[in-house]
Design a protein around this motif. Structure first.
Motif, PDB file in Angstrom:
ATOM      1  N   UNK B 257       0.837  -1.212   0.000  1.00 51.96           N
ATOM      2  CA  UNK B 257       0.000   0.000   0.000  1.00 51.96           C
ATOM      3  C   UNK B 257       0.872   1.263   0.000  1.00 51.96           C
ATOM      4  N   UNK B 258       1.974   1.216   0.738  1.00 52.23           N
ATOM      5  CA  UNK B 258       2.883   2.367   0.819  1.00 52.23           C
ATOM      6  C   UNK B 258       3.467   2.699  -0.546  1.00 52.23           C
ATOM      7  N   UNK B 259       3.912   1.661  -1.272  1.00 50.89           N
ATOM      8  CA  UNK B 259       4.475   1.874  -2.600  1.00 50.89           C
ATOM      9  C   UNK B 259       3.411   2.480  -3.522  1.00 50.89           C
ATOM     10  N   UNK B 260       2.199   1.970  -3.413  1.00 48.25           N
ATOM     11  CA  UNK B 260       1.099   2.466  -4.256  1.00 48.25           C
ATOM     12  C   UNK B 260       0.834   3.947  -3.963  1.00 48.25           C
ATOM     13  N   UNK B 261       0.743   4.276  -2.689  1.00 53.26           N
ATOM     14  CA  UNK B 261       0.451   5.671  -2.317  1.00 53.26           C
ATOM     15  C   UNK B 261       1.578   6.612  -2.755  1.00 53.26           C
ATOM     16  N   UNK B 262       2.828   6.176  -2.565  1.00 53.84           N
ATOM     17  CA  UNK B 262       3.979   7.002  -2.964  1.00 53.84           C
ATOM     18  C   UNK B 262       3.996   7.198  -4.477  1.00 53.84           C
ATOM     19  N   UNK B 263       3.671   6.111  -5.214  1.00 57.62           N
ATOM     20  CA  UNK B 263       3.657   6.198  -6.675  1.00 57.62           C
ATOM     21  C   UNK B 263       2.544   7.137  -7.143  1.00 57.62           C
ATOM     22  N   UNK B 264       1.410   7.068  -6.452  1.00 55.45           N
ATOM     23  CA  UNK B 264       0.277   7.954  -6.791  1.00 55.45           C
ATOM     24  C   UNK B 264       0.653   9.417  -6.544  1.00 55.45           C
ATOM     25  N   UNK B 265       1.403   9.647  -5.466  1.00 54.09           N
ATOM     26  CA  UNK B 265       1.728  11.023  -5.078  1.00 54.09           C
ATOM     27  C   UNK B 265       2.911  11.583  -5.861  1.00 54.09           C
ATOM     28  N   UNK B 266       3.986  10.780  -5.951  1.00 53.76           N
ATOM     29  CA  UNK B 266       5.222  11.329  -6.547  1.00 53.76           C
ATOM     30  C   UNK B 266       5.573  10.781  -7.928  1.00 53.76           C
ATOM     31  N   UNK B 267       4.835   9.825  -8.408  1.00 54.25           N
ATOM     32  CA  UNK B 267       5.127   9.285  -9.724  1.00 54.25           C
ATOM     33  C   UNK B 267       5.569   7.831  -9.674  1.00 54.25           C
ATOM     34  N   UNK B 268       5.346   7.108 -10.794  1.00 58.87           N
ATOM     35  CA  UNK B 268       5.591   5.657 -10.857  1.00 58.87           C
ATOM     36  C   UNK B 268       7.060   5.287 -10.672  1.00 58.87           C
ATOM     37  N   UNK B 270       8.941   5.889  -8.402  1.00 60.85           N
ATOM     38  CA  UNK B 270       9.241   5.578  -6.994  1.00 60.85           C
ATOM     39  C   UNK B 270       9.100   4.087  -6.661  1.00 60.85           C
ATOM     40  N   UNK B 271       8.405   3.331  -7.508  1.00 57.93           N
ATOM     41  CA  UNK B 271       8.216   1.893  -7.200  1.00 57.93           C
ATOM     42  C   UNK B 271       9.560   1.160  -7.168  1.00 57.93           C
ATOM     43  N   UNK B 272      10.550   1.718  -7.857  1.00 57.86           N
ATOM     44  CA  UNK B 272      11.889   1.096  -7.859  1.00 57.86           C
ATOM     45  C   UNK B 272      12.525   1.129  -6.470  1.00 57.86           C
ATOM     46  N   UNK B 273      12.040   2.047  -5.632  1.00 58.71           N
ATOM     47  CA  UNK B 273      12.618   2.189  -4.288  1.00 58.71           C
ATOM     48  C   UNK B 273      11.751   1.519  -3.214  1.00 58.71           C
ATOM     49  N   UNK B 277      10.816   1.039   2.051  1.00 55.12           N
ATOM     50  CA  UNK B 277       9.734   1.038   3.057  1.00 55.12           C
ATOM     51  C   UNK B 277      10.072   0.086   4.214  1.00 55.12           C
ATOM     52  N   UNK B 278      10.351  -1.218   3.946  1.00 57.27           N
ATOM     53  CA  UNK B 278      10.732  -2.077   5.093  1.00 57.27           C
ATOM     54  C   UNK B 278      12.002  -1.602   5.797  1.00 57.27           C
ATOM     55  N   UNK B 279      12.952  -1.046   5.017  1.00 57.14           N
ATOM     56  CA  UNK B 279      14.200  -0.562   5.631  1.00 57.14           C
ATOM     57  C   UNK B 279      13.935   0.596   6.588  1.00 57.14           C
ATOM     58  N   UNK B 280      13.014   1.500   6.175  1.00 59.23           N
ATOM     59  CA  UNK B 280      12.661   2.642   7.036  1.00 59.23           C
ATOM     60  C   UNK B 280      12.004   2.135   8.323  1.00 59.23           C
ATOM     61  N   UNK B 281      11.079   1.171   8.162  1.00 57.17           N
ATOM     62  CA  UNK B 281      10.405   0.615   9.358  1.00 57.17           C
ATOM     63  C   UNK B 281      11.438  -0.044  10.267  1.00 57.17           C
ATOM     64  N   UNK B 282      12.385  -0.763   9.655  1.00 60.13           N
ATOM     65  CA  UNK B 282      13.452  -1.429  10.415  1.00 60.13           C
ATOM     66  C   UNK B 282      14.233  -0.420  11.263  1.00 60.13           C
TER      67      UNK B 282
END
Lengths: 237, 317
Positions: B257-268, B270-273, B277-282
Motif C-alpha cells: 500500500x505504501x508503494x502504491x500511495x507514494x507512486x500515486x503522489x510522486x510518480x511511478x 518511486x516503485x523502484x525504491x 519502506x521495510x528498511x525505514x520501518x526497520x
C-alpha cells in the motif's frame, strides 16, 4: 555406580581438571567440596558431557560413557541439576515436568509425575504458571521434582542450596536425603555450605585447583585438623 | 478508492512474507544466528515452479510439495554440512552468520546457472516470468490467494499446536531457552536443530513456489525478499514466532500500500525504491523500540503486573 579415572578436562583450551579420580557407590551420597574456582562444577559438567575431555575415562554402571552426548547419558540414567538455570523460566511448571520425563513413556511419566507432585504438593496449584513467576526456593523445589521424574539412577546436584534462605536450604538438603532413601538414588553433591553438605553425605572429596587432595568419609573431613579449617571454613566442634 | 487488484497483491504478498518470516525467526531462535540464506529457499521454490510449469508442462501447484521437500533437504544440508562442521571446529556466531551469507551468494549463483540452463530447454524466458495465466479463480478470487491463505492458517495452527501440545514442540522451546539444559534432560539438540531447519526451509520453499503465480520470479527473488523478512522479524521482536506473524503482515501490507500511495503522489518511478519502506520501518523499530512488538507487549504486561502488585500491597497495609 560411577567411576572416574584420570580425568583431564576443561573448556576449549582452558584446562581445569587434572587427573581427577572419583568413585560413587550405589545409594551413596558423595559431596565434592572445595574453594571457589577449584573445578567442582566443571567436574559435574564433565561427567554429564558438557565440557571438553582431554583424557581419562568415565564408567557408569560398567559402561564407558566418556564420549557420549549429554542426551545419551540422560537416557542411560545420569542426571545433572545445574546451580543456576536448572529450570526453563519461559515454560510452565507442567512443561518443565514434561521436559524432565522426555525419556519416559506416557504411563511411566504419569506415575512419576504423580509421585513428584506428592513429594512437592505446592506444585499442583501452579502447574500452568510460567516458571518465571516462581520464587528462587520454589524453582529449586521444581528442579528437584524434575529430578524425581527423570529416569535417573544417579543425580548430580550443583550447589542446590546456593542463594537460598537458611531455612529453605535445610529443607532442600532434607529432600535430597529423602530422594536417596525413598527413590534409592545415588547422589553426587557439590556444595559451598560445607558443614551442612558433609552432615548429609557418606563420603567426600576435596578439590583444590582442579586436583583431588582429599578423599574419605565426610565425618573424617569434618574433624580433620587442617583441611576443614583451610579450605572449607569448617570449625571443629 | 483502493483497487481490488492492489488488495489482492497486498494479501498474497503478506501471506508469503509471513511464511518466510516465521521460518527465519524460528531458525534464529534455535540456532541463535540470522540465516541470510533463508530467502534462497524461496528462490529454490520459485525455480521448482518454473520447472514444473514450463519444462514438465504440468499444473504449477504440483510444485508445492516438491518445493517443500527439496528446500527442506537444502536446509538440512546447510545446517549439517556447513554450520555444524564450523561449530565443531570452534566457529563463532560471527563466522557462522558470515557462512550463511556465503551460502546465500552460492545458492543465488546456482539459481542463475539453473535459469540459464533452463532457457533453451523450456523455450521460454527463465528470468522475470509470471504464471498468473496458469492460476485458477474461485468466486472471483485468485487461486494463489486462496491456497496461500489456507496453507497459512493450517501452518499457524500446526505450529501453535506443535509448540504447545507436543513433546517435540516443548523440547524445541526448551532448546530456544537453554540448549545445554535441554540436552541434559535428553533432547538431542542437533537433531532438533536439523528438524527445525528442514521445517522452516520447507515452508520458505512453499512460499517461493507460490510466488510466480502472482509476482514475477527471477534468480534474485530470495535475496530481494530478505530485506522485508529481516524487517518483519525485527518488528515482531525476534523472540517470538507470534510477533513475527504480526510483523510480517504489517510489513507486507505497508510495503504494497505504501508503494502504491507514494507512486500515486510522486510518480511511478518511486516503485523502484520499494525496499526503502521495510528498511525505514526497520530503522524506526531499532531506534524507538528495539525489542519490537513482542517487547512492547511484554512491557505492557509487566506494567500491569506491577500495578496489580502495588494495589495488593496497598490493600494489605
Amino acid at each position: 555406580m560411577i567411576e572416574v579415572y584420570d580425568l583431564n578436562a576443561g573448556y576449549g583450551k582452558l584446562h581445569i581438571l587434572y587427573d581427577v579420580k572419583l568413585k560413587v557407590n550405589d545409594n551413596e551420597i558423595v559431596t565434592v567440596l572445595g574453594p571457589n574456582g577449584s573445578g567442582k562444577s566443571t567436574l559435574l559438567k564433565t561427567i554429564m558431557g558438557l565440557t571438553t575431555i582431554y583424557g581419562g575415562k568415565i564408567i557408569f554402571d560398567g559402561k564407558d560413557v566418556t564420549k557420549l552426548r549429554p542426551d545419551e547419558k540422560a537416557k542411560l540414567g545420569l542426571a545433572y541439576i545445574p546451580q543456576i538455570g536448572n529450570v526453563f523460566t519461559n515454560l510452565t511448571v507442567k512443561e518443565n515436568l514434561i521436559m524432565a520425563g522426555l525419556t519416559l513413556d506416557k504411563s511411566e511419566f504419569n506415575d512419576r509425575l504423580e509421585y513428584a507432585l506428592s513429594v512437592f504438593p505446592f506444585l499442583k496449584a501452579c502447574l500452568d504458571r510460567k516458571v518465571k513467576t516462581l520464587s528462587g526456593g520454589e524453582r529449586q523445589m521444581l528442579s528437584m521434582a524434575m529430578a524425581l521424574i527423570m529416569k535417573s539412577k544417579f543425580i548430580m546436584f550443583d550447589e542446590p542450596t546456593g542463594n537460598l534462605a537458611p531455612k529453605i536450604a535445610t529443607e532442600v538438603l532434607n529432600k535430597i536425603i529423602e530422594l536417596r532413601e525413598q527413590s534409592k538414588l545415588t547422589i553426587l553433591l557439590v556444595e559451598q555450605a560445607a558443614r551442612k553438605a558433609l552432615e548429609v553425605s557418606d563420603r567426600a572429596y576435596l578439590l583444590v585447583s582442579g586436583r583431588v587432595i582429599y578423599e574419605g568419609s565426610s565425618k573424617e573431613l569434618l574433624e580433620h585438623p587442617e583441611l576443614g579449617k583451610l579450605y572449607l571454613g569448617v570449625k571443629k566442634l | 478508492m483502493i483497487p481490488l487488484a492492489l488488495i489482492e497483491d497486498a494479501l498474497v504478498y503478506a501471506n508469503l512474507l509471513l511464511m518466510l518470516t516465521v521460518g527465519f525467526t524460528l531458525t534464529y531462535l534455535i540456532a541463535k544466528i540470522p540465516n541470510f540464506a533463508h530467502g534462497e529457499f524461496a528462490g529454490i521454490g520459485v525455480y521448482i515452479t518454473f520447472t514444473v510449469a514450463q519444462v514438465w508442462k504440468s499444473n504449477p501447484y504440483l510444485a508445492v510439495p516438491l518445493a517443500f521437500i527439496i528446500s527442506a533437504f537444502s536446509g538440512a544440508l546447510i545446517y549439517n554440512g556447513v554450520l555444524r562442521t564450523l561449530k565443531r571446529f570452534g566457529g563463532t556466531m560471527i563466522s557462522l552468520t558470515i557462512s550463511t551469507l556465503a551460502m546465500q551468494i552460492m545458492i543465488s549463483a546456482l539459481l542463475n546457472i539453473y535459469a540459464d540452463y533452463l532457457y533453451p530447454i523450456a523455450g521460454a524466458y527463465s528470468r522475470l516470468f509470471l504464471f498468473r495465466h496458469l492460476d485458477f479463480e474461485f468466486i472471483g478470487l485468485p487461486g494463489v490467494l486462496i491456497v496461500s491463505t489456507i496453507f497459512l492458517l493450517t501452518l499457524i495452527t500446526f505450529l501453535h499446536l506443535m509448540l504447545t501440545r507436543t513433546r517435540f514442540g516443548i523440547s524445541l522451546r526448551a532448546v530456544v531457552e537453554d540448549s545445554s539444559l535441554a540436552s541434559i534432560l535428553g533432547v538431542n539438540v542437533e537433531l532438533a536443530c536439523t528438524i527445525s531447519w528442514m521445517l522452516t526451509a520447507g515452508i520458505a520453499g512453499v512460499a517461493g513456489s507460490l510466488l510466480p503465480l502472482w509476482f514475477q520470479g527471477h534468480p534474485y527473488t530470495g535475496s530481494m525478499l530478505l530485506t522485508s523478512v529481516f524487517a518483519a522479524s525485527i518488528l515482531g521482536g525476534l523472540s517470538s514466532i507470534y510477533g513475527a506473524m504480526i510483523g510480517a503482515y504489517i510489513i507486507g501490507l505497508t510495503e504494497i500500500f505504501g508503494t502504491y500511495l507514494l507512486a500515486q503522489t510522486f510518480g511511478a518511478q518511486l516503485t523502484a525504491y520499494r525496499s526503502l519502506i521495510p528498511l525505514t520501518i526497520l530503522c524506526i523499530v531499532l531506534l524507538i523500540f528495539p525489542r519490537g512488538i513482542t517487547g512492547l507487549i511484554e512491557d505492557l504486561q509487566a506494567r500491569r503486573a506491577s500495578k496489580a502488585m502495588v494495589k495488593i500491597r496497598g490493600e494489605g497495609s
